[in-house]
Design an enzyme around this catalytic site. Structure first.
Site, mmCIF file in Angstrom:
data_model
loop_
_atom_site.group_PDB
_atom_site.id
_atom_site.type_symbol
_atom_site.label_atom_id
_atom_site.label_comp_id
_atom_site.label_asym_id
_atom_site.label_seq_id
_atom_site.Cartn_x
_atom_site.Cartn_y
_atom_site.Cartn_z
ATOM 1 N N GLY A 17 1.157 -0.454 0.045
ATOM 2 C CA GLY A 17 0.540 -0.492 0.356
ATOM 3 C C GLY A 17 0.536 0.881 -0.274
ATOM 4 C CB THR A 18 2.189 3.442 -1.462
ATOM 5 O OG1 THR A 18 2.830 4.348 -1.595
ATOM 6 C CG2 THR A 18 1.608 3.129 -3.081
ATOM 7 C CB THR A 19 -0.824 7.884 -0.689
ATOM 8 O OG1 THR A 19 -2.223 7.357 -0.141
ATOM 9 C CG2 THR A 19 -2.241 8.704 -1.762
ATOM 10 C CG ASP A 34 2.946 7.046 1.447
ATOM 11 O OD1 ASP A 34 2.904 6.590 -0.102
ATOM 12 O OD2 ASP A 34 2.798 6.322 2.092
ATOM 13 C CE LYS A 50 5.724 4.613 -0.096
ATOM 14 N NZ LYS A 50 4.859 4.431 0.604
#
Length: 216
Positions: A17-19, A34, A50
């Site tokens: 997961g990430t944004t 993030d 990232k």
């Protein structure tokens, strides 16, 4: 106990997961993410940047498998350096997005990676491209990762074409903060890169400066 023994956890897919976000403003783009890296319910890295450089004025933000995405970044970074030398001038953002798209489509069965490509070039100015699943779509703003599902409503209502640099920074910062607040797989600090004709400027927003919102 028997259920645990029967469960083949060694072959189960690990959720990640990430944004990630990228948006165009009048004169350039802002791209950000993030910093949390998760594997299932475990946080394996709290502060991974990232947002990766592909060329001087071209960056990407990564989601999916960190190893897969970083492998794509390394390949594209190398090819863009060669492309710039061959052309005798800085490469176009579209060229970088095309290479990312080609790699992601060719190895779509092997790779778990989604990259947003953003940057500025002398021909088209600021640009944002989504490359999910080997497609390539030019957009005014783009979102990705598990946290993006929580903020599409905010992004649709808050984004406006022709924003100033300061407005775009506020938009991306608030979007990431909202996602990090709701998505358990997103968190840490906020990494932002602002890209204009003058170059790229990196910003790290730590906990005390991350926008806060209403909580019951």
């Amino acid at each position: 106990m028997d259920d645990l023994l029967e469960s083949d956890w060694t072959t189960e897919e690990v959720s990640t997961g990430t944004t990630i976000i990228a948006a165009v403003f009048d004169g350039g783009v802002v791209i950000g993410s993030d910093s949390r890296v998760s594997a299932g319910q475990a946080v394996v890295n709290r502060v991974l940047n990232k947002v990766c450089r592909l060329h001087d004025k071209i960056y990407c933000s990564i989601s999916g498998s960190a190893a897969d995405a970083q492998a794509v970044v390394d390949i594209v970074d190398y090819q863009m350096e060669l492309h710039g030398i061959q052309m005798g001038q800085p490469p176009l953002v579209q060229a970088a997005a095309t290479i990312v798209k080609d790699i992601c489509y060719k190895y779509k069965e092997e790779l778990v990676a989604h990259l947003l490509v953003a940057g500025w070039d002398h021909k088209y100015g600021g640009q944002v491209y989504g490359t999910l699943g080997g497609m390539m779509i030019k957009q005014q703003f783009a979102l990705g990762g598990s946290g993006s599902t929580y903020i599409y409503g905010f992004a649709d209502s808050a984004f406006k074409p022709g924003m100033t640099k300061e407005e775009c920074l506020k938009f991306t910062k608030c979007a990431l903060a909202l996602a990090m607040n709701r998505d358990g797989s997103s968190g840490g600090v906020i990494y932002l890169v602002t890209i204009t004709s003058k170059g790229a400027e990196e910003t790290v927003i730590t906990a005390k400066d991350i926008p806060s919102f209403y909580e019951d």
